[in-house]
Design a protein around this motif. Structure first.
Motif: not given
Length: 398
Positions: A108-111, A141, A144
């Motif tokens: 979940n690195e994009s969060v 983020k 999303d």
């Protein structure tokens, strides 16, 4: 694992990890060779139901098996607790963050935000502030996909439990970000969509029939405390922190009722160590405070010890009284106060003096490694009279 290791004061997690994974690999081999049709069907059903979460393991069936094993054990343990008459059963603890090298972060690195870590500002128990080294969720983020990560996080952590304790619940409102600015450690509060997160939390609590306890200790915005109360979420009260404007311990009847009350917890010294000032001596030995600072802390501790006696208001108790008698009288008085939930620290029952954790430290002390060498059975056996008294007092108070 070697018997000598089991008797050492601190846990060797490298050894524990090697031993654990050796046993887990053996369990998987045994499952592949000897599993019943019922177990095989249960495993396949689990993999299908949790396919989205397990996708991070790709074709690694062994890793999926370990997840299923935890699922089965937690389910069984909760059912056993309820069958034995416990009203709540297991209480899960949701940490304030996850590890940077863990699967939760990597998938979940994009969060998460870059170049920032979770911490806390200075307070009386950690004068230099704290950096917990955990990655922080980016509040922009996280919205999303309709807060998908946040919703899944709470849903999974409620699945097997009668209650969920949310560590540092203030993070729903604001979180202290530790930042490096011009090679200097700095920090600031970053605010989160509190109303949205609280609404999701209440929905998941209702859907999973899971009680909520928010750990609201430290620097707490007043709107968080009021929102927890109006939402039917228990707060957390720690005896050491409950003082009035002149520094005396608050009268027990002044405690809020919608909370879990504790004498001590994992972030403060066990009562016996606190009473004798051993936590201060430990800080000196670890170079966490100077001799002069320690002297001032001990002077203040003597004042606080007298305040404890004032709070108990029992003429037969003095500064020279046996610490075990003092502890017993203190918890028997606390359990009769208004809070609906009361929690005893097992460290106190086991008469520990070394802390399990010293806030604000990393390598100075072996946090989360101190072992209790007395068996659970022996601790409960030795404290059975006190536990019976507490049970009777709680029933009378209800």
């Amino acid at each position: 694992m070697l018997q000598s290791e089991k008797q050492s004061q601190y846990i060797d997690y490298d050894l524990v990890s090697r031993t654990k994974y050796k046993l887990l690999k053996s369990l998987y081999r045994q499952f592949k060779q000897n599993a019943s049709l019922k177990s095989q069907r249960s495993f396949r059903r689990f993999c299908q139901t949790k396919s989205n979460l397990l996708s991070a393991f790709a074709e690694d069936e062994r890793a999926k098996f370990w997840q299923w094993l935890a699922h089965e054990q937690l389910n069984h343990c909760q059912k056993l607790c309820l069958s034995l008459g416990m009203q709540t059963g297991l209480i899960n603890d949701l940490a304030v963050g996850c590890a940077k090298d863990g699967l939760e972060f990597l998938t979940n690195e994009s969060v998460f935000a870059l170049n920032a870590e979770i911490g806390a500002p200075p307070d009386p128990w950690a004068e230099q502030g704290q950096n917990w080294g955990l990655p922080v969720i980016d509040p922009k983020k996280m919205a999303d996909n309709n807060f998908a990560y946040f919703r899944q996080l709470f849903k999974e952590n409620m699945q097997y439990f009668g209650a969920l304790r949310i560590d540092h619940v203030m993070s729903l409102r604001r979180l202290w970000w530790c930042l490096t600015v011009n090679q200097q450690q700095n920090g600031c509060y970053v605010y989160y969509p509190f109303e949205h997160l609280l609404a999701i939390l209440k929905i998941e609590s209702h859907s999973n029939n899971t009680c909520l306890v928010g750990e609201d200790l430290g620097v707490v915005p007043p709107e968080v405390t009021s929102a927890l109360a109006s939402s039917g979420i228990f707060g957390n009260t720690l005896f050491y922190f409950e003082k009035n404007h002149i520094g005396e311990f608050k009268h027990g009847n002044d405690y809020r009722d919608n909370c879990m009350l504790m004498l001590s917890n994992h972030d403060v010294p066990p009562f016996a160590a606190w009473w004798f000032g051993e936590d201060i001596d430990l800080k000196v030995s670890l170079s966490l405070c100077s001799d002069h600072e320690a002297s001032n802390l001990k002077d203040q501790r003597q004042i606080d010890k007298q305040r404890v006696l004032n709070w108990l208001n029992k003429s037969e108790l003095t500064l020279e009284s046996d610490v075990n008698i003092l502890f017993n009288e203190l918890v028997k008085t606390l359990i009769q106060t208004p809070p609906k939930l009361f929690s005893l620290n097992f460290d106190d029952l086991a008469k520990q003096t070394l802390p399990i954790n010293i806030p604000g430290t990393d390598r100075e002390y072996q946090n989360w490694r101190r072992r209790i060498l007395t068996t659970i059975e022996d601790v409960f056996s030795s404290q059975q009279s006190l536990l019976n008294d507490l049970t009777d007092l709680r029933k009378d108070n209800d």
